[in-house]
Design a protein around this motif. Structure first.
Motif, short mmCIF file in Angstrom:
data_model
loop_
_atom_site.label_atom_id
_atom_site.label_comp_id
_atom_site.label_asym_id
_atom_site.label_seq_id
_atom_site.Cartn_x
_atom_site.Cartn_y
_atom_site.Cartn_z
N ILE A 313 0.56 -1.15 -0.01
CA ILE A 313 -0.21 0.03 0.57
C ILE A 313 0.99 1.41 -0.13
O ILE A 313 0.57 2.48 -0.24
N LYS A 314 2.36 1.35 0.89
CA LYS A 314 2.55 2.16 0.51
C LYS A 314 3.53 2.13 0.30
O LYS A 314 4.64 3.32 -0.18
N LYS A 315 4.45 1.39 -1.08
CA LYS A 315 4.78 0.91 -2.67
C LYS A 315 6.11 1.03 -1.73
O LYS A 315 7.06 1.58 -2.46
N GLU A 316 6.69 0.34 -0.69
CA GLU A 316 8.21 0.22 -0.31
C GLU A 316 7.88 -1.04 -0.46
O GLU A 316 8.56 -1.96 -0.21
N ILE A 317 8.71 -1.54 -1.99
CA ILE A 317 8.78 -2.97 -3.06
C ILE A 317 10.14 -3.08 -2.41
O ILE A 317 9.86 -4.36 -2.69
N ALA A 318 10.81 -1.72 -2.72
CA ALA A 318 12.15 -2.57 -2.55
C ALA A 318 12.39 -3.46 -1.36
O ALA A 318 13.07 -4.26 -1.00
N TRP A 319 11.86 -2.59 0.09
CA TRP A 319 11.92 -4.36 1.14
C TRP A 319 11.16 -5.08 1.09
O TRP A 319 11.75 -6.01 1.68
N ILE A 320 10.07 -4.83 0.51
CA ILE A 320 9.34 -7.05 0.29
C ILE A 320 10.24 -7.48 -0.72
O ILE A 320 10.54 -8.86 -0.54
N LYS A 321 10.80 -7.02 -2.08
CA LYS A 321 12.42 -7.72 -2.67
C LYS A 321 12.82 -8.01 -1.08
O LYS A 321 13.78 -9.59 -1.81
#
Length: 361
Positions: A313-321
């Motif tokens: 939701i907060k667009k923190e894609i790098a953290w997910i990867k």
């Protein structure tokens, strides 16, 4: 002191989400570890209270009733994501509508299923279903047992939504604590049964099915009067138009649930039909041993579900990867651990259950 400081830094530094995840994982390892220990203790305890054949009957009956878990058509998992999204966006009124609607839909579905089961149960031949002898007394006991277990299963099914909210709120450790509490009380009462009664499938079924349901009911009342008071379900806020939001996502989870059902819940019924109830016990002991691996992996990934939802939701894609890479490495370590467990399995079975049940390689 250095060890204490290191632990303190580990749980108080970096991203707030990481800290919450770490705390949940640590708590889950303790809680799930205790749950596994209780589960392992209950196996020889219940086998000694009954016998290998009756224990196999109980396991098979439990598996069949578990099949009805798919009647939520993924609603619980749909609520988990929608509730987490609404909380992350600060839309508390919407979150309450989702909660109220989910409880209403699930109660309606389970109410209908329970009514149908009450109607058809007298006509079911449980002796044949479970592949046991055609003893009239035993047949009546199995029919009553199925009725009792299924009733409490349905109650547990609805009230388990409170654990969905806790997990969506990134508090899976608290959700697991209620499960642990139910198991502790169940273990105590089963021990009392072994000392005060002769073997009875009915007594065992009542204890194992009723206590976890009662714990969930009490915890639901407590949490909706306290921490989740603003999300307490209300008939006035039931909005069936929101069911589409819950079910569109839920149906995708429903497919996963059906797949899991086929993988894990059909084994016992197939084994009891081909080889008899006693072999269900043999299989189930081995399954419980190796399910420790699955439990360990589940402990680690559980807190990340809602954390991923918030990050997305907060667009923190790098953290997910970054987290995904670490989870894959952890999975690889579990594969190695599984091979070690296989090598040590014969010794573990002997220490755990003695010579009551023989587990071939």
């Amino acid at each position: 002191m250095k060890l204490f400081q290191t632990i303190s830094i580990f749980f108080t530094t970096r991203h707030k989400r990481n800290i919450l995840v770490r705390k949940n994982i640590a708590a889950l390892f303790i809680i799930k570890g205790l749950s596994i220990a209780i589960g392992l203790i209950m196996v020889p305890l219940t086998i000694n209270y009954l016998d290998a054949t009756k224990y196999g009957i109980w396991i098979t009956l439990s598996s069949i009733i578990t099949w009805f878990s798919f009647f939520d058509i993924g609603l619980g998992n749909g609520l988990r994501n929608r509730f987490a999204e609404a909380m992350a966006s600060g839309k508390h009124e919407l979150a309450k509508i989702y909660v109220s609607t989910a409880y209403a839909i699930l109660s309606l579905i389970i109410g209908i299923v329970l009514l149908l089961f009450y109607i058809i149960n007298p006509f079911l031949n449980w002796n044949k279903i479970l592949n046991v002898g055609q003893d009239i007394i035993f047949k009546n006991e199995l029919s009553l047992l199925a009725l009792v277990v299924f009733t409490f299963f349905c109650l547990r099914f609805v009230f388990k939504l409170i654990t969905t909210l806790l997990t969506a709120d990134q508090r899976p450790a608290m959700a697991s604590f209620f499960d642990l509490l139910g198991k502790v009380v169940t273990l105590v009462l089963i021990f009392i049964l072994t000392k005060t009664t002769t073997e009875s499938l009915l007594y065992l079924g009542i204890v194992i099915s009723s206590l976890p349901a009662m714990v969930l009911i009490i915890s639901s009342v407590w949490l909706f009067k306290g921490r989740y008071k603003i999300y307490r379900p209300s008939i006035k806020l039931v909005d069936f138009s929101k069911a589409k939001d819950l079910l569109n996502l839920g149906l995708k989870f429903f497919i996963i649930q059906i797949s899991a059902l086929l993988l894990y819940s059909t084994n016992n019924i197939i084994i009891t039909q081909l080889f008899g109830p006693e072999m269900v016990t043999t299989y189930n002991v081995a399954f419980k041993y190796f399910s420790i691996l699955m439990m360990g992996f589940t402990i680690v990934i559980t807190p990340f579900w809602s954390a991923f939802t918030e990050a997305w939701i907060k667009k923190e894609i790098a953290w997910i990867k970054n987290i995904m890479d670490k989870l894959i490495m952890f999975w690889g370590l579990l594969v190695i651990l599984g091979l070690i467990m296989l090598y040590c399995s014969s010794w573990v079975y002997l220490v755990w259950i003695g010579d009551k049940v023989s587990i071939p390689n």
